[in-house]
Design an enzyme around this catalytic site. Structure first.
Site, PDB file in Angstrom:
ATOM      1  N   CYS A 147      26.030  61.074  77.989  1.00  0.00           N
ATOM      2  CA  CYS A 147      27.698  60.941  77.846  1.00  0.00           C
ATOM      3  C   CYS A 147      28.096  60.384  79.315  1.00  0.00           C
ATOM      4  O   CYS A 147      27.577  61.225  80.396  1.00  0.00           O
ATOM      5  CB  CYS A 147      28.244  62.395  77.608  1.00  0.00           C
ATOM      6  SG  CYS A 147      30.027  62.341  77.865  1.00  0.00           S
ATOM      7  N   ALA A 176      25.621  50.949  39.707  1.00  0.00           N
ATOM      8  CA  ALA A 176      26.797  50.581  39.712  1.00  0.00           C
ATOM      9  C   ALA A 176      26.906  48.997  39.999  1.00  0.00           C
ATOM     10  O   ALA A 176      28.057  48.465  39.519  1.00  0.00           O
ATOM     11  CB  ALA A 176      27.337  51.164  41.139  1.00  0.00           C
ATOM     12  N   HIS A 189      32.097  62.006  55.572  1.00  0.00           N
ATOM     13  CA  HIS A 189      30.910  62.569  56.422  1.00  0.00           C
ATOM     14  C   HIS A 189      30.756  61.621  57.805  1.00  0.00           C
ATOM     15  O   HIS A 189      29.563  61.515  58.044  1.00  0.00           O
ATOM     16  CB  HIS A 189      29.725  62.519  55.475  1.00  0.00           C
ATOM     17  CG  HIS A 189      29.668  63.515  54.334  1.00  0.00           C
ATOM     18  ND1 HIS A 189      29.076  63.595  53.001  1.00  0.00           N
ATOM     19  CD2 HIS A 189      30.494  64.541  54.250  1.00  0.00           C
ATOM     20  CE1 HIS A 189      29.221  64.571  52.538  1.00  0.00           C
ATOM     21  NE2 HIS A 189      30.268  65.193  53.201  1.00  0.00           N
ATOM     22  N   THR A 205      26.893  59.250  43.083  1.00  0.00           N
ATOM     23  CA  THR A 205      26.952  60.590  43.787  1.00  0.00           C
ATOM     24  C   THR A 205      26.441  61.696  43.037  1.00  0.00           C
ATOM     25  O   THR A 205      26.598  61.552  41.745  1.00  0.00           O
ATOM     26  CB  THR A 205      28.154  61.089  44.527  1.00  0.00           C
ATOM     27  OG1 THR A 205      28.048  62.252  45.242  1.00  0.00           O
ATOM     28  CG2 THR A 205      29.446  61.165  43.477  1.00  0.00           C
ATOM     29  N   ASN A 258      26.771  56.292  37.098  1.00  0.00           N
ATOM     30  CA  ASN A 258      25.420  56.866  37.648  1.00  0.00           C
ATOM     31  C   ASN A 258      24.361  56.411  36.628  1.00  0.00           C
ATOM     32  O   ASN A 258      24.357  56.523  35.461  1.00  0.00           O
ATOM     33  CB  ASN A 258      25.448  58.255  38.007  1.00  0.00           C
ATOM     34  CG  ASN A 258      24.446  58.850  38.856  1.00  0.00           C
ATOM     35  OD1 ASN A 258      23.395  58.462  38.832  1.00  0.00           O
ATOM     36  ND2 ASN A 258      24.968  59.533  39.744  1.00  0.00           N
TER      37      ASN A 258
HETATM   38  C1  BJW Z   1      23.020  55.362  41.775  1.00  0.00           C
HETATM   39  C2  BJW Z   1      22.383  54.095  41.780  1.00  0.00           C
HETATM   40  C3  BJW Z   1      23.006  53.011  41.411  1.00  0.00           C
HETATM   41  C4  BJW Z   1      21.099  55.751  42.596  1.00  0.00           C
HETATM   42  N1  BJW Z   1      24.299  53.049  41.286  1.00  0.00           N
HETATM   43  N2  BJW Z   1      24.247  55.332  41.194  1.00  0.00           N
HETATM   44  C5  BJW Z   1      29.846  75.443  48.346  1.00  0.00           C
HETATM   45  C6  BJW Z   1      28.535  76.070  47.601  1.00  0.00           C
HETATM   46  C7  BJW Z   1      27.240  75.808  48.107  1.00  0.00           C
HETATM   47  C8  BJW Z   1      27.147  75.390  49.301  1.00  0.00           C
HETATM   48  C9  BJW Z   1      28.046  75.014  50.007  1.00  0.00           C
HETATM   49  C10 BJW Z   1      29.352  75.138  49.713  1.00  0.00           C
HETATM   50  N3  BJW Z   1      30.263  74.710  50.484  1.00  0.00           N
HETATM   51  C11 BJW Z   1      29.557  74.475  51.666  1.00  0.00           C
HETATM   52  C12 BJW Z   1      28.224  74.749  51.326  1.00  0.00           C
HETATM   53  C13 BJW Z   1      27.135  73.933  52.335  1.00  0.00           C
HETATM   54  C14 BJW Z   1      26.990  72.592  52.366  1.00  0.00           C
HETATM   55  C15 BJW Z   1      26.620  72.191  51.170  1.00  0.00           C
HETATM   56  O1  BJW Z   1      27.215  71.325  50.116  1.00  0.00           O
HETATM   57  N4  BJW Z   1      25.225  72.458  50.540  1.00  0.00           N
HETATM   58  C16 BJW Z   1      24.655  72.041  49.164  1.00  0.00           C
HETATM   59  C17 BJW Z   1      23.782  70.893  49.545  1.00  0.00           C
HETATM   60  C18 BJW Z   1      24.149  73.036  48.741  1.00  0.00           C
HETATM   61  N5  BJW Z   1      28.108  71.952  52.924  1.00  0.00           N
HETATM   62  C19 BJW Z   1      28.116  71.753  54.317  1.00  0.00           C
HETATM   63  O2  BJW Z   1      27.196  72.221  55.144  1.00  0.00           O
HETATM   64  C20 BJW Z   1      29.397  70.732  54.764  1.00  0.00           C
HETATM   65  N6  BJW Z   1      30.155  71.546  55.696  1.00  0.00           N
HETATM   66  C21 BJW Z   1      30.820  72.405  55.360  1.00  0.00           C
HETATM   67  O3  BJW Z   1      31.074  73.228  54.168  1.00  0.00           O
HETATM   68  O4  BJW Z   1      31.500  73.039  56.491  1.00  0.00           O
HETATM   69  C22 BJW Z   1      32.293  74.367  56.288  1.00  0.00           C
HETATM   70  C23 BJW Z   1      31.787  75.173  57.313  1.00  0.00           C
HETATM   71  C24 BJW Z   1      32.086  75.042  58.635  1.00  0.00           C
HETATM   72  C25 BJW Z   1      31.593  75.787  59.682  1.00  0.00           C
HETATM   73  C26 BJW Z   1      30.811  76.883  59.501  1.00  0.00           C
HETATM   74  C27 BJW Z   1      30.411  76.997  58.107  1.00  0.00           C
HETATM   75  C28 BJW Z   1      31.081  76.138  57.060  1.00  0.00           C
HETATM   76  C29 BJW Z   1      28.863  69.476  55.307  1.00  0.00           C
HETATM   77  C30 BJW Z   1      28.070  68.798  54.460  1.00  0.00           C
HETATM   78  C31 BJW Z   1      27.616  67.489  55.173  1.00  0.00           C
HETATM   79  C32 BJW Z   1      26.755  66.730  54.337  1.00  0.00           C
HETATM   80  N7  BJW Z   1      26.022  65.571  55.135  1.00  0.00           N
HETATM   81  C33 BJW Z   1      25.050  64.820  54.712  1.00  0.00           C
HETATM   82  C34 BJW Z   1      24.354  63.976  55.762  1.00  0.00           C
HETATM   83  C35 BJW Z   1      25.277  63.379  56.560  1.00  0.00           C
HETATM   84  C36 BJW Z   1      24.541  62.494  57.837  1.00  0.00           C
HETATM   85  C37 BJW Z   1      23.489  61.754  57.202  1.00  0.00           C
HETATM   86  O5  BJW Z   1      23.748  60.628  56.818  1.00  0.00           O
HETATM   87  O6  BJW Z   1      22.544  61.941  57.697  1.00  0.00           O
HETATM   88  O7  BJW Z   1      25.815  63.805  53.797  1.00  0.00           O
HETATM   89  S1  BJW Z   1      24.166  65.565  53.462  1.00  0.00           S
HETATM   90  C38 BJW Z   1      23.869  63.988  52.381  1.00  0.00           C
HETATM   91  O8  BJW Z   1      24.605  64.369  50.989  1.00  0.00           O
HETATM   92  C39 BJW Z   1      24.958  63.042  52.906  1.00  0.00           C
HETATM   93  C40 BJW Z   1      25.753  62.805  51.768  1.00  0.00           C
HETATM   94  O9  BJW Z   1      26.901  62.085  51.964  1.00  0.00           O
HETATM   95  C41 BJW Z   1      25.852  63.879  50.803  1.00  0.00           C
HETATM   96  C42 BJW Z   1      25.882  63.607  49.472  1.00  0.00           C
HETATM   97  O10 BJW Z   1      24.829  63.036  48.809  1.00  0.00           O
HETATM   98  P1  BJW Z   1      25.182  61.855  47.811  1.00  0.00           P
HETATM   99  O11 BJW Z   1      26.039  60.545  48.475  1.00  0.00           O
HETATM  100  O12 BJW Z   1      25.826  62.310  46.535  1.00  0.00           O
HETATM  101  O13 BJW Z   1      23.679  61.234  47.537  1.00  0.00           O
HETATM  102  P2  BJW Z   1      22.309  61.892  46.580  1.00  0.00           P
HETATM  103  O14 BJW Z   1      21.350  61.291  47.021  1.00  0.00           O
HETATM  104  O15 BJW Z   1      22.823  63.243  46.423  1.00  0.00           O
HETATM  105  O16 BJW Z   1      22.851  61.107  45.039  1.00  0.00           O
HETATM  106  C43 BJW Z   1      22.857  59.796  44.985  1.00  0.00           C
HETATM  107  C44 BJW Z   1      23.420  59.675  43.696  1.00  0.00           C
HETATM  108  O17 BJW Z   1      23.283  57.934  43.307  1.00  0.00           O
HETATM  109  C45 BJW Z   1      22.290  59.975  42.475  1.00  0.00           C
HETATM  110  O18 BJW Z   1      22.920  60.851  41.499  1.00  0.00           O
HETATM  111  C46 BJW Z   1      21.586  58.780  41.700  1.00  0.00           C
HETATM  112  O19 BJW Z   1      21.122  58.944  40.473  1.00  0.00           O
HETATM  113  C47 BJW Z   1      22.766  57.859  41.955  1.00  0.00           C
HETATM  114  N8  BJW Z   1      22.251  56.434  42.081  1.00  0.00           N
HETATM  115  N9  BJW Z   1      21.100  54.587  42.410  1.00  0.00           N
HETATM  116  C48 BJW Z   1      24.684  54.235  41.123  1.00  0.00           C
HETATM  117  N10 BJW Z   1      22.297  51.692  41.788  1.00  0.00           N
HETATM  118 ZN    ZN Z   2      30.319  64.738  77.396  1.00  0.00          ZN
END
Ligand code: BJW
Ligand code: ZN
Length: 251
Positions: free
Chosen positions: A153, A237, A117, A194, A219
């Site tokens: 830019c 973790a 990401h 995650t 997790n």
């Molecule tokens: C602990 C802890 C401790 C706490 N020890 N653990 C299929 C089905 C449905 C939807 C989609 C699909 N395919 C695509 C989509 C759409 C969308 C999507 O997935 N949406 C869903 C949310 C429904 N995906 C996209 O849009 C992606 N692009 C794409 O598919 O492109 C294709 C396309 C291109 C052109 C046109 C059309 C399509 C892109 C996704 C980009 C995600 N970006 C983000 C933001 C990044 C920038 C920023 O930082 O602001 O990435 S969103 C956010 O979520 C971030 C993360 O990397 C990502 C994942 O989150 P993560 O890391 O899992 O965090 P949490 O908070 O969810 O979980 C934390 C966990 O830690 C919890 O479980 C806690 O319990 C645990 N925890 N303390 C261990 N101490």
């Molecule tokens: Zn430019």
């Protein structure tokens, strides 16, 4: 510690570690979806983490990412990051795939981290896509809610954007391919901190499981496990990964 997991780590040939925001939580970097402390509990992703949001209000979006970047600059890697770096010295082959936009794995000593990401440090032009080099590493007081004009830019004069992957954007193709290839080849996948809700990244552990790898979730929220070789270790973790390392390899 589950003996089957310890055994799987001790015997593994290719370990894939797949991390999310939870691995950095104990460094003070907020997750996204935790009910009280997650970023999406307080901020609307549609207004901050899409290309449309940046077009509509670049100062709001750039200010929010600059606030987060300043928080990451002040954060330090925790025991989970350091244990993952140590694991690379204990197993024949380790691939580290992260969804995180921070650089805490690198600062803990991990090399060749696959970022699905993007990165808070790697900004680029919103129009022509060329890299922007000017972000300072100097610490500014992180200011929540401060609007900030993005830099321009030097090539085309358009606004510079954060180098992260927003909703609706494609993931970096080469990084995604490497992650999928490693998932198909590994014999053990540790999924750490995650929610596994965001696609296509969430396919990485699914591909590993389908290819016969042992899959272990670390997790505090226990994962409902289905497969015969899928396990859930419930806890932080920074506590569980050092325990697992010690149980598998001693001190
Ligand atoms: C602990 C802890 C401790 C706490 N020890 N653990 C299929 C089905 C449905 C939807 C989609 C699909 N395919 C695509 C989509 C759409 C969308 C999507 O997935 N949406 C869903 C949310 C429904 N995906 C996209 O849009 C992606 N692009 C794409 O598919 O492109 C294709 C396309 C291109 C052109 C046109 C059309 C399509 C892109 C996704 C980009 C995600 N970006 C983000 C933001 C990044 C920038 C920023 O930082 O602001 O990435 S969103 C956010 O979520 C971030 C993360 O990397 C990502 C994942 O989150 P993560 O890391 O899992 O965090 P949490 O908070 O969810 O979980 C934390 C966990 O830690 C919890 O479980 C806690 O319990 C645990 N925890 N303390 C261990 N101490
Ligand atoms: Zn430019």
């Amino acid at each position: 510690m589950n003996p089957a997991v310890v055994e799987a780590l001790r015997n593994c040939r290719h370990l894939l570690v797949f991390t999310g925001a939870g691995v950095s939580a104990e460094s003070g970097v907020p997750t996204f979806r935790d009910a009280l402390t997650g970023l999406w509990a307080r901020f609307d992703p549609a207004r901050l983490a899409t290309p449309e949001a940046f077009s509509a209000d670049p100062e709001l979006v750039w200010g929010w990412y600059e606030w987060r970047r300043q928080r990451v600059l002040r954060a330090m890697p925790n025991l989970a990051h350091r244990t993952i770096a140590e694991l690379a010295r204990r197993v024949p082959r380790l691939t580290l795939v992260t969804q995180n936009v921070d650089d805490l794995h690198e600062r803990a000593g991990s090399q060749d981290v696959i970022h699905l990401h993007g990165s808070l440090q790697a900004s680029r032009c919103f129009e022509c896509g060329r890299a922007h080099e000017g972000l300072s590493d100097e610490l500014d007081e992180p200011q929540e809610g401060r609007r900030l004009a993005p830099p321009r830019c030097v090539h085309c004069g358009a606004a510079v954007r954060p180098g992260v992957v927003w909703f609706g954007e494609s993931l970096p193709q080469a990084a995604l391919q490497r992650a999928f290839d490693a998932a198909g080849e590994c014999d053990l996948l540790l999924s750490v901190g995650t929610s596994g809700l965001v696609y296509p990244a969430a396919q990485v552990p699914q591909i590993a499981a389908r290819s016969g790898a042992c899959v272990v979730h670390v997790n505090p929220q226990p994962e409902a496990v289905g497969g015969a070789r899928e396990y859930s270790l419930a806890g932080a973790a920074g506590t569980l990964l050092p325990q697992l390392l010690r149980a598998a390899f001693g001190d």
